[in-house]
Design an enzyme around this catalytic site. Sequence first.
Site, PDB file in Angstrom:
ATOM      1  CG  HIS A   1      -2.306   0.070   1.025  1.00 38.35           C
ATOM      2  ND1 HIS A   1      -3.236   0.011   2.033  1.00 38.35           N
ATOM      3  CD2 HIS A   1      -3.015   0.215  -0.108  1.00 38.35           C
ATOM      4  CE1 HIS A   1      -4.457   0.094   1.546  1.00 38.35           C
ATOM      5  NE2 HIS A   1      -4.347   0.203   0.244  1.00 38.35           N
ATOM      6  CD  GLU A   2      -1.634   5.011  -0.457  1.00 37.73           C
ATOM      7  OE1 GLU A   2      -1.046   5.747  -1.276  1.00 37.73           O
ATOM      8  OE2 GLU A   2      -2.829   4.693  -0.574  1.00 37.73           O
ATOM      9  N   GLY A   3       3.003   2.797  -1.906  1.00 38.27           N
ATOM     10  CA  GLY A   3       4.437   2.690  -2.145  1.00 38.27           C
ATOM     11  C   GLY A   3       4.997   1.517  -1.368  1.00 38.27           C
TER      12      GLY A   3
END
Length: 589
Positions: A437-439
């Site tokens: 998630h998110e990078g």
Amino acid sequence: MELFPTRDLRFLLEEVLGIQSLFEHACYEQHDLDTVRDTLQLAHDIAMEQFLPIAGLCDEQEPELVDGRVVLPEALSTAVGAFVEAGFIGAGFDEDVGGMQLPYVVTQAVLATFAAATVAPTSYPGLTMAAASLVAAHGSEALKEQWLPGMLEGRIFGTMALSEPQAGSSLADLLTVAREAEDGTYRLVGNKMWITAADHDLSENILHLVLARIEGAPAGTRGISLFAVPKRLPSGEANDVRVVGVNHKMGYRAAVNTVFALGDEGGAVGWLVGEPHQGLGYMFHMMNEARIAVGLGAASLAWAGYRHSLSYARERDQGRPLTRRDPTTPQVPIVQHADVRRMLLSQKALAEGALMLSLYAANLVDEARIAREAGDETTAGETEGLLDLLTPVVKAWCSHYGLRANEDAIQVLGGYGYTREYPVERIYRDNRLNPIHEGTNGIQAIDLLGRKVPRGTGAPVLLSRIAETLAAASGEGEALAELAAGVQQSVERVTGVTTALMQLGATGQAEAMLANATPYLHLLGHTVVAWLWVEQARAAARAPEDDFTRGKLAAARYFVRWELPRTARWASLLEPVDRTVLDTDPAWL
């Protein structure tokens, strides 16, 4: 036993972070600890009554794409509606825009409660809170007037639309195009992938915050702009935005993840947010909030797994102590077996350490705001530098070790842990998303070592705060002094390794410096969490002695004795840098 006691969060907020000092400042003076306690209790009650009972249902009934629209379980709408009705979406926003102006750290503690009950449904209001924060910070007055009230009231939900099928995390390769129209709006054409909450019926409208390139923009990240693209236009007409697929995930299933197309019928109407070509910088406002939220979500799931497995271990009778071999005597709860206690203590140390780290980062947001509003730019800058340094650690450390805690939760339950009769296998699957998630965590490690550490603004503040804690703990009794000494050794390792790596980068060997960025993140993360465990131990030592405070001291001791020695191994790979990975030819794999 109480599954998710509010005392756990209150201890971190009140006794460790000391958030009561926030209410001495103008921006938060309308609140006090009673407000916080009432807010946490309300969140706890809604989470236990509305979210926890539907956790299994939301996992079993995946979102479906039916005739071009996403269909969610009906129970999800009821639960999220209760969250909205309680006013939690606007809780952290200023009163002059319709919020409650609660400290950011309190709103994050609220989200932790809901995420522990069941994490996926919290994605919808959580993304909306982050999107509204971006609009409030970077949108024009007209944009804020048009969309912000509805977002804070929960009538309009938000998303972040970055990734594309051909680009993934490589945002420099985005292809979505925006063409300016005569009325000053833009028409967007392109495709987006991995977009959470892009369609649902939980709100009247959805505002997508979309990264795209204005025609003729420079290549790479310098040419990216940000646009507000609603599902429905202000007139009520459908915009040219269409979900074309739903991704079927291992966990986090109730948070629908989509592929959507912009401009199949000529162009999706969007409004430019801020200035052209500055979109990635604006989006990082939302991404950094989301990264803290991912870390907090992972910590909450680790906490949830721990609490569920603890409850099971206290109730499950199996076996007898080694000192009592008579098979006719009653079996004992498995919590009485030392190896089970080891797994529970490991979970407690990791989960409650991760919660502390996440809330500490959230509290820095409040510290920086207070300093800036007081005109103390130096303190504000130092605090923001520390938050900048810790953000990738919060996201990556919590998601990595939160998952490890969930592995132990499954192991405590044995065979039952691997079945769907108990929640720990679902919690593990939900948490498995957070390292991505998110990078991905690898991206976070490179960001930490390649950008955040070389800036040099956060590290001196971090070292100063750690030194202050360790100096105080050294004079507060033998047990705390022992913890402080262990952490000090790890601090010296981090300092030496960091100096050596920065010298490597300065001599043009950046690739070698970053080849082992991941162990560097683990090294720093463990050191920071150990420091924060010393802070928890100091607070526990000051409080009246009971099982809760004894548990805190035991977990702090466990982390320093069992986990912190791992830093020596990571340091050995970094000074000098081990080149095994770097020198391996891809053809050999």
